[in-house]
Design an enzyme around this catalytic site. Structure first.
Site, mmCIF file in Angstrom:
data_model
loop_
_atom_site.group_PDB
_atom_site.id
_atom_site.type_symbol
_atom_site.label_atom_id
_atom_site.label_comp_id
_atom_site.label_asym_id
_atom_site.label_seq_id
_atom_site.Cartn_x
_atom_site.Cartn_y
_atom_site.Cartn_z
ATOM 1 C CB SER A 160 -0.903 -0.004 1.230
ATOM 2 O OG SER A 160 -1.682 1.150 1.235
ATOM 3 N N GLY A 161 0.578 2.192 -0.888
ATOM 4 C CA GLY A 161 1.350 3.431 -0.975
ATOM 5 C C GLY A 161 2.534 3.333 -1.913
ATOM 6 C CB THR A 165 -3.727 4.289 -7.722
ATOM 7 O OG1 THR A 165 -4.205 3.173 -6.966
ATOM 8 C CG2 THR A 165 -4.902 5.021 -8.335
ATOM 9 C CG ASN A 210 -1.875 6.040 -0.531
ATOM 10 O OD1 ASN A 210 -1.925 7.254 -0.697
ATOM 11 N ND2 ASN A 210 -1.978 5.170 -1.506
ATOM 12 C CB SER A 213 -5.203 3.913 0.725
ATOM 13 O OG SER A 213 -4.979 2.542 0.601
ATOM 14 C CB SER A 214 -7.079 1.661 -4.245
ATOM 15 O OG SER A 214 -6.210 2.448 -5.006
ATOM 16 N N GLY A 433 -3.100 -2.439 -2.125
ATOM 17 C CA GLY A 433 -1.839 -3.053 -1.710
ATOM 18 C C GLY A 433 -1.930 -3.837 -0.423
ATOM 19 C CD GLU A 435 -2.446 -0.767 4.531
ATOM 20 O OE1 GLU A 435 -2.172 0.024 5.438
ATOM 21 O OE2 GLU A 435 -3.489 -0.724 3.890
HETATM 22 N N1 LIG Z 1 5.491 8.211 -9.976
HETATM 23 C C1 LIG Z 1 5.207 8.986 -8.933
HETATM 24 N N2 LIG Z 1 5.686 10.249 -8.876
HETATM 25 C C2 LIG Z 1 5.431 11.042 -7.809
HETATM 26 N N3 LIG Z 1 4.686 10.656 -6.736
HETATM 27 C C3 LIG Z 1 4.169 9.414 -6.742
HETATM 28 C C4 LIG Z 1 4.400 8.512 -7.834
HETATM 29 N N4 LIG Z 1 3.773 7.355 -7.545
HETATM 30 C C5 LIG Z 1 3.181 7.541 -6.347
HETATM 31 N N5 LIG Z 1 3.406 8.768 -5.864
HETATM 32 C C6 LIG Z 1 2.940 9.329 -4.565
HETATM 33 O O1 LIG Z 1 2.590 8.251 -3.719
HETATM 34 C C7 LIG Z 1 1.237 8.351 -3.288
HETATM 35 C C8 LIG Z 1 0.641 6.967 -3.186
HETATM 36 O O2 LIG Z 1 0.540 6.395 -4.481
HETATM 37 P P1 LIG Z 1 -0.673 5.448 -4.894
HETATM 38 O O3 LIG Z 1 -1.961 5.996 -4.383
HETATM 39 O O4 LIG Z 1 -0.554 5.199 -6.350
HETATM 40 O O5 LIG Z 1 -0.318 4.138 -4.052
HETATM 41 P P2 LIG Z 1 -0.976 2.688 -4.195
HETATM 42 O O6 LIG Z 1 0.127 1.739 -4.449
HETATM 43 O O7 LIG Z 1 -2.081 2.717 -5.189
HETATM 44 O O8 LIG Z 1 -1.498 2.436 -2.714
HETATM 45 P P3 LIG Z 1 -2.793 1.615 -2.228
HETATM 46 O O9 LIG Z 1 -2.470 0.173 -2.324
HETATM 47 O O10 LIG Z 1 -2.940 2.059 -0.797
HETATM 48 O O11 LIG Z 1 -3.940 2.033 -3.087
HETATM 49 C C9 LIG Z 1 0.558 9.248 -4.319
HETATM 50 O O12 LIG Z 1 -0.522 9.932 -3.764
HETATM 51 C C10 LIG Z 1 1.688 10.179 -4.727
HETATM 52 O O13 LIG Z 1 1.794 11.239 -3.786
HETATM 53 MG MG LIG Z 2 -4.100 2.515 -5.083
#
Ligand SMILES: Nc1ncnc2c1ncn2[C@@H]1O[C@H](COP(=O)(O)OP(=O)(O)OP(=O)(O)O)[C@@H](O)[C@H]1O
Ligand SMILES: [Mg+2]
Length: 485
Positions: A160-161, A165, A210, A213-214, A433, A435
């Protein structure tokens, strides 16, 4: 985080069967790397670079670490792999390949690597010709789909994070820019892009890891015609974390849409829905104290605009009902129960009950009539208070879950491709993700299991692909037990 690519372009034999995805992205959590990124000379001068210079600069940066972990001398050492990722990360090189897998490390800051120039650079170029990038992977899936006329999938997994997404969005943006364009196709494209803020409002929440977070898994098909035009899409959602509607862990929030509605909606809408402009007033929102890091008011505007693009007409009765149902969940959370002399729960005809009846249309005409006429002032049920609260929460979760499904279905209607001719698709899988908490919800347990299985699939496919390639080249390979997973 994981993605797909069908064959290594420079090699003769296909490395995976067509029914399976092949390239993967693995996003590592930033916690592996405590150092902040350094700014290289390239970084300082980046905005002035032309396309040719950009390519040159990218090639110069190749020399930092190894860009494909398969080429690492100590490829069996976990430390060496992490060191290589760390070295690259320290100069903002967040992407690294392992053969056809792409690893991405979350930079947690805006990097200038997603501009139109970068998209142009990667368009139609051989997968291994330029440094690792999510655009290389997206382009490879697209080009192979066109030439082989078959379906492709990009699988994304990680903690997660980790940035799954965000990566999905980058892939969608890449297709939005790189695919051919026309007025009709632009509409499809806009709807695909705009489905994101809506789905995130209803299906994402702030967690400890996050802020966005999705809390559901998403599989999105992008449908292309034989010319490579994006002509439609379809979304499947999985495992919405409904328990979050009624309970959130310390420091976490409920789904974004509740806060957006209460903080962003105009006075008129709030009055119509019987809502107060105070998130603290609602039991389902006021369970925990969080640092205010999200601008719900702005996000409300974004969601409202997105709803218009994906065919939820503002004047439409559907939008009114949609928010009515969201409001009814908040009212439901504020319904309380008294205890009668036998210890059973007593449901008073509180204002909340009336709002729930109205907004969620749970009323039965005679029930509402009797309530209004004052004939019926209490409903007695053979529940203890604890059981009644449990039933109330179950109803709230069910209402929210069905509303979410309805939103996804509505988006699908607006993305539906009207042309019956055969289409090929690129599928994007973005689940939430893994956790690990002291106490894990049932949904978290399922999603952790799902992530484990995905990781196994990636390992299996990568090893299998390599093994097939060795065999094709007549090199003897030892049987690998991981392939039996
Ligand atoms: N390529 C990137 N460039 C800059 N910041 C990023 C990038 N990827 C992720 N982030 C930062 O990390 C944060 C978390 O990313 P994201 O929401 O895609 O995580 P996730 O893997 O989908 O988590 P979850 O499993 O909780 O949904 C985003 O809000 C953003 O601030
Ligand atoms: Mg996500």
């Amino acid at each position: 985080m994981q993605c797909y690519a069908p064959t290594r372009p420079e090699r003769k034999s296909p490395v995976v069967s067509q029914s399976y995805p092949a390239t993967q992205i693995v996003v590592q959590p930033r916690s592996l790397f405590n150092q902040r990124c350094l700014f290289s000379d390239w970084q300082k001068g980046k905005s002035k670079l032309g396309l040719r210079d950009l390519e040159g600069a990218l090639t110069a940066r190749d020399k930092v670490g190894v860009q494909d972990l398969v080429l690492l001398d100590a490829h069996k050492s976990e430390g060496a792999v992490l060191d290589n990722l760390k070295t690259r990360f320290s100069v903002d090189l967040i992407y690294t390949y392992i053969g056809t897998l792409l690893i991405s490390v979350n930079p947690y800051k805006e990097l200038d690597i997603y501009s139109k120039k970068h998209m142009d650079l990667y368009m139609g170029v051989n997968f291994y010709e330029l440094p690792p990038h999510i655009y290389a992977l997206a382009d490879n899936a697209y080009q192979t789909m066109l030439t082989e006329a078959n379906n492709h999938f990009i699988l994304i997994s990680g903690e997660s994070g980790a940035g799954k997404t965000e990566t999905t969005k980058k892939i969608l943006q890449y297709y939005a820019v790189s695919c051919p364009s026309s007025a009709l196709l632009d509409t499809v494209r806009d709807r695909m892009l705009m489905s994101n803020p809506v789905l995130e409002a209803f299906g994402n929440a702030k967690t400890l890891k996050n802020d966005n977070s999705s809390r559901f898994g998403k599989y999105m098909d992008i449908q292309f015609d034989s010319q490579g035009d994006a002509v439609g899409g379809h979304i499947l959602s999985y495992l919405l974390e409904k328990s979050r509607v009624v309970h959130q862990n310390h420091g976490e929030r409920n789904f974004h849409i509740f806060y957006q509605l209460v903080e962003g909606a105009d006075e008129d809408l709030l009055r119509q829905l019987g809502l107060e402009r105070d998130t603290e007033y609602y039991n389902y929102l006021a369970q925990v104290l969080c640092m205010k890091t999200i601008n719900d008011k702005n996000d409300w505007q974004t969601v409202k605009n997105a709803l218009t693009v994906i065919h939820f007409d503002d004047s439409d009765i559907e939008v009114r009902h949609l928010f009515g149902i969201i409001a009814s969940v908040l009212h439901l959370g504020n319904i309380y129960f008294d205890r009668d002399f036998k210890g059973f729960a007593v449901l008073n005809s509180s204002p909340e009950l009336r709002w729930v009846s109205k907004e969620a249309m749970l009323w039965v005409p005679w029930f509402a009539l009797l309530l209004d006429a004052g004939v019926l002032s209490q409903v007695l049920c053979p529940f203890t208070v604890d059981h009644a609260i449990y039933a109330r929460d179950a109803l709230a979760k069910a209402i929210y879950g069905r509303t979410f499904t309805w939103v996804v279905n509505h988006i699908n209607e607006s993305l539906e491709n009207q042309d019956p001719a055969r289409k090929t698709v690129i599928g994007l899988l973005d689940i939430y993700g893994f956790e690990v908490f002291y106490v894990n919800s049932f949904e978290q347990f399922c999603i952790n299991y799902c992530n484990e299985k995905l990781q196994q699939l990636f390992i299996q496919l990568t090893l299998k692909a390599e093994q097939e390639e060795y065999e094709a080249e007549g090199i003897e390979v030892k049987h690998n037990s991981l392939l039996q997973l």
